[in-house]
Scaffold this motif. Sequence first.
Motif, PDB file in Angstrom:
ATOM      1  N   GLU A 371       0.811  -1.222   0.000  1.00 48.56           N
ATOM      2  CA  GLU A 371       0.000   0.000   0.000  1.00 48.56           C
ATOM      3  C   GLU A 371       0.844   1.271   0.000  1.00 48.56           C
ATOM      4  O   GLU A 371       0.364   2.333  -0.384  1.00 48.56           O
ATOM      5  CB  GLU A 371      -0.921   0.009   1.223  1.00 48.56           C
ATOM      6  CG  GLU A 371      -2.039  -1.017   1.170  1.00 48.56           C
ATOM      7  CD  GLU A 371      -3.131  -0.651   0.183  1.00 48.56           C
ATOM      8  OE1 GLU A 371      -3.160   0.509  -0.266  1.00 48.56           O
ATOM      9  OE2 GLU A 371      -3.940  -1.526  -0.138  1.00 48.56           O
ATOM     10  N   VAL A 372       2.104   1.181   0.432  1.00 52.34           N
ATOM     11  CA  VAL A 372       2.915   2.384   0.572  1.00 52.34           C
ATOM     12  C   VAL A 372       3.095   3.096  -0.768  1.00 52.34           C
ATOM     13  O   VAL A 372       3.155   4.335  -0.822  1.00 52.34           O
ATOM     14  CB  VAL A 372       4.289   2.036   1.200  1.00 52.34           C
ATOM     15  CG1 VAL A 372       5.114   1.145   0.287  1.00 52.34           C
ATOM     16  CG2 VAL A 372       5.062   3.304   1.536  1.00 52.34           C
ATOM     17  N   LEU A 373       3.152   2.350  -1.854  1.00 53.23           N
ATOM     18  CA  LEU A 373       3.295   2.977  -3.175  1.00 53.23           C
ATOM     19  C   LEU A 373       2.073   3.829  -3.491  1.00 53.23           C
ATOM     20  O   LEU A 373       2.197   4.976  -3.945  1.00 53.23           O
ATOM     21  CB  LEU A 373       3.501   1.902  -4.239  1.00 53.23           C
ATOM     22  CG  LEU A 373       3.537   2.391  -5.693  1.00 53.23           C
ATOM     23  CD1 LEU A 373       4.668   3.385  -5.906  1.00 53.23           C
ATOM     24  CD2 LEU A 373       3.678   1.214  -6.643  1.00 53.23           C
ATOM     25  N   VAL A 410      -3.876   8.467   3.204  1.00 54.46           N
ATOM     26  CA  VAL A 410      -4.310   7.258   3.915  1.00 54.46           C
ATOM     27  C   VAL A 410      -5.719   6.865   3.483  1.00 54.46           C
ATOM     28  O   VAL A 410      -6.041   5.677   3.393  1.00 54.46           O
ATOM     29  CB  VAL A 410      -4.251   7.492   5.441  1.00 54.46           C
ATOM     30  CG1 VAL A 410      -4.862   6.315   6.193  1.00 54.46           C
ATOM     31  CG2 VAL A 410      -2.810   7.709   5.895  1.00 54.46           C
ATOM     32  N   ALA A 411      -6.548   7.841   3.196  1.00 58.39           N
ATOM     33  CA  ALA A 411      -7.950   7.560   2.838  1.00 58.39           C
ATOM     34  C   ALA A 411      -8.079   6.707   1.588  1.00 58.39           C
ATOM     35  O   ALA A 411      -9.051   5.964   1.446  1.00 58.39           O
ATOM     36  CB  ALA A 411      -8.705   8.875   2.654  1.00 58.39           C
ATOM     37  N   SER A 415      -6.414  -0.850   2.748  1.00 57.61           N
ATOM     38  CA  SER A 415      -6.645  -1.332   4.105  1.00 57.61           C
ATOM     39  C   SER A 415      -5.448  -1.008   4.973  1.00 57.61           C
ATOM     40  O   SER A 415      -4.389  -0.616   4.479  1.00 57.61           O
ATOM     41  CB  SER A 415      -6.882  -2.844   4.108  1.00 57.61           C
ATOM     42  OG  SER A 415      -5.689  -3.526   3.767  1.00 57.61           O
ATOM     43  N   ARG A 416      -5.619  -1.203   6.270  1.00 58.47           N
ATOM     44  CA  ARG A 416      -4.532  -1.086   7.226  1.00 58.47           C
ATOM     45  C   ARG A 416      -4.562  -2.318   8.134  1.00 58.47           C
ATOM     46  O   ARG A 416      -4.870  -2.233   9.312  1.00 58.47           O
ATOM     47  CB  ARG A 416      -4.655   0.194   8.039  1.00 58.47           C
ATOM     48  CG  ARG A 416      -4.294   1.430   7.255  1.00 58.47           C
ATOM     49  CD  ARG A 416      -3.413   2.377   8.041  1.00 58.47           C
ATOM     50  NE  ARG A 416      -2.556   3.147   7.153  1.00 58.47           N
ATOM     51  CZ  ARG A 416      -1.511   3.844   7.572  1.00 58.47           C
ATOM     52  NH1 ARG A 416      -1.190   3.830   8.840  1.00 58.47           N
ATOM     53  NH2 ARG A 416      -0.774   4.522   6.724  1.00 58.47           N
ATOM     54  N   TYR A 455      -2.438   9.346  11.638  1.00 62.79           N
ATOM     55  CA  TYR A 455      -2.617   8.826  10.283  1.00 62.79           C
ATOM     56  C   TYR A 455      -3.981   8.162  10.126  1.00 62.79           C
ATOM     57  O   TYR A 455      -4.741   8.458   9.189  1.00 62.79           O
ATOM     58  CB  TYR A 455      -1.532   7.778   9.985  1.00 62.79           C
ATOM     59  CG  TYR A 455      -0.290   8.300   9.311  1.00 62.79           C
ATOM     60  CD1 TYR A 455       0.060   7.872   8.041  1.00 62.79           C
ATOM     61  CD2 TYR A 455       0.544   9.207   9.946  1.00 62.79           C
ATOM     62  CE1 TYR A 455       1.215   8.329   7.420  1.00 62.79           C
ATOM     63  CE2 TYR A 455       1.697   9.671   9.338  1.00 62.79           C
ATOM     64  CZ  TYR A 455       2.032   9.226   8.068  1.00 62.79           C
ATOM     65  OH  TYR A 455       3.164   9.695   7.465  1.00 62.79           O
ATOM     66  N   THR A 456      -4.274   7.237  11.034  1.00 64.22           N
ATOM     67  CA  THR A 456      -5.484   6.416  10.902  1.00 64.22           C
ATOM     68  C   THR A 456      -6.751   7.252  11.008  1.00 64.22           C
ATOM     69  O   THR A 456      -7.666   7.132  10.182  1.00 64.22           O
ATOM     70  CB  THR A 456      -5.487   5.315  11.970  1.00 64.22           C
ATOM     71  OG1 THR A 456      -4.309   4.506  11.809  1.00 64.22           O
ATOM     72  CG2 THR A 456      -6.712   4.439  11.849  1.00 64.22           C
TER      73      THR A 456
END
Length: 797
Positions: A371-373, A410-411, A415-416, A455-456
């Motif tokens: 997800e970081v990309l 982040v939105a 997922s996280r 962040y979350t």
Amino acid sequence: MQAHPVETKREGRTVSLTLITTRRFMVWVGISSLVSIFLALTPGFDALAYFFCLVIAPVLSIASGNLAISNVQQAKQLADTRPQSPWRILSHSLLLSLNLTLVPLAIISANILRVKVCDYGSGLLFYLVGPVMSAVFGTAIGHGLGLALRSGLGATLSFIGLILLSCGQLLWHFYHHPTIFAYNPYIGFISGAVYDDVIHIGHTFLLYRLNNVFQALAFLFCAQIYFARSRRPAHQSHDKPRIGFWTRFALALSTVVSLFFYLQRGSIGYEIERGHIETELSGIYQTKHFVIYYPQNVPYFKKNIALIAEDHEFRFTQLTQELATVVPYKIRSYLYTNNSQKRRLMGADKVQIAKPWLGEIHLTRPEYGAEVLKHELAHIFAANFAIGPLRIPTVLGFVPKMGLVEGLAVAVESSRGRLSLHQWSTTLMMLDKLPDMTKVLGPAGYFSTYGATAYTTAGSFIRFLIDQYGIGPVQKAYAGGDFDHAFEQPLPVLVTQWKSWISDPTRVPIAPDDLERARFIYDRKPIFNRICPLVVASLEREAEMANRRGNYEESLTIWRKVTFHNPHVPEKRFAQLDLLIRLGRFEEARQLGESIVVDPQTSAILRTRTELTLADVDWIIGSNESALASYRKLLSAPLSEDELRGIEVRYLALHTTDPTTRRDIGHYLVSRLPTDKARAALWAAAKRQNEPLLTYLVGKALFSEQRYLSAAVVLSSVVSATHLPTRLRREAERCLGEAWYHVGVYDWATHYFQQAAANTPPLAHGMLATLADWNARVRWKQSGTPTAVDGSVGIRE
């Protein structure tokens, strides 16, 4: 006898001028004292360490330059009665400067009485190389300007101008090049990202300060020559000034050395430009929308660069649709072998970085599908919405609103982990740890909140706004940070709506175990509120490096230093358990683990993880019944999906009837053997006995080695096994989906992703979103418009 009237007048003038310098010195003592006291009362700046030094250095540098100018002007006015050599004047100015540096040092040292200091020696070294050297440099520049210019006001304005010029150059470099760190003679070392808490004095900083010494000497000798020429009598004004050999030699030497440092600034590492980074990375891979720079000679990138480029293009397509905007230029993506290389070349260590105004991202060894990309690319896309030079929402044009910047990125993540953003935010609300969103979205509140929490929750809030109001108002809010105008209702009202939405269990359901998971993840302090954050982070990095080298005893010793600084933090003691097992000190590991379990400061999750480690010890030493009982109990613990799956594998493995096979599986799972030896034990067990658990483990091992076709063949036989637990079957199906995707059999990939989703707990919204993301990737690949590679792969000479 009465004094001569002229002598009395001169003595009075001398006393008057001396008082002016003394008063000025006391004014700066007062200013530096006030700044130091303020810092001593501010968390994160209240100890003799990097952050304190960073703030006090420019104060002392400016003060020292001002005092040096005043000192020179005083000497000039007394030249007819008390002539002094410029070097004598300089020595007096340096003495004043060094005395001034003792004031902040004394105040912050006295703060030891109220704030714990873990490494005073390291802090003192920071102070000497940082503020003290800045003060010395400021003294030299002020002295030179005082000599060269007739007016004290002119010298002062010139001194201020030089400081502003150096800061302007620093900002120009930050704005036009990838680096986020900086070195400045008046400030010292600016580390970069605040979350990168491993900051130490390296050879680059020391060499930079040596460069400052030669720069100061060159400036002083030039000023001395100019001063000598300007004070000659009028009848000698056309004669060449007499300049001694040693003066000329010293000027030439200091100039040449300064020029050498300047030409080698990239190699030394204190000022690195884009070309230097691209040359070191050497590899170039171009696609339709990206220019990717990567380490050409690193095996991982040689093998995976085409896949990484494909991942870039997939995320580009996703973000174009989700954010309803297009980036019209090729994005530059810089990929690094490890955090150390990224830290050295551009300044970021653990954090990944985007510079939206430059249209570039910087990542460490990105895994396919991570997800970081997408997160970092979202910053580039969001630049289309923002105005101003940084292309992000700011206050006054330069103070970032990081809550909004990171919230949008982040939105759009899929997922996280196990839960969705909304579910994690709901657990924070239930734990009374939900931050004030109006502050998080402001310029300062974001940094006063623990990073993961900020962040979350910011991501959840922005995701809520996108889903409820569409991307249009969010784009407007991002442009200027004005939610009231963008949504036509006040921000507090929007926050209230969001809180009401995430607190509705029909929309955001939460399982009881999820509260404990959230407590463990988010019950942390911001970096500025931790005990000795920089010292502890540095020690933890040293311990990690020793562990990687296989020096477990050294790593254990370092971790014990960490525990000494944080005696009431059980997580620091827990890190020693694995090392004790690797060293074969099982009884010591047991005693340490039991002390963590009974510690009232230990969270439920950490207590459970400690019990799991103790169960592993039981298996290693042959207490199989005790290990089985522990694993059985832990199967219902509130751990992560990966951990619960690992427990289930252990539990099944201990039921293996053949003792030799059981021993080999134990070597693979719990003995902490090197990877090659652990794999050898697994292959030996698989050859000896054919059962679903061993087949599953072999398939997973093949998958981790990227042997996708072999993994798919092996795991296909596992998913039909009737006695395989649901959790393991779900993981096998997920791996099968990815394996068939990489092989190119997309229908089978879709089938297994759907099967994995059907076997996923309905409340695990994050896991379901991850599988949905993979299905979207399959559809994109089937559409026939993936990478669109332009050509090319190249090597930068």
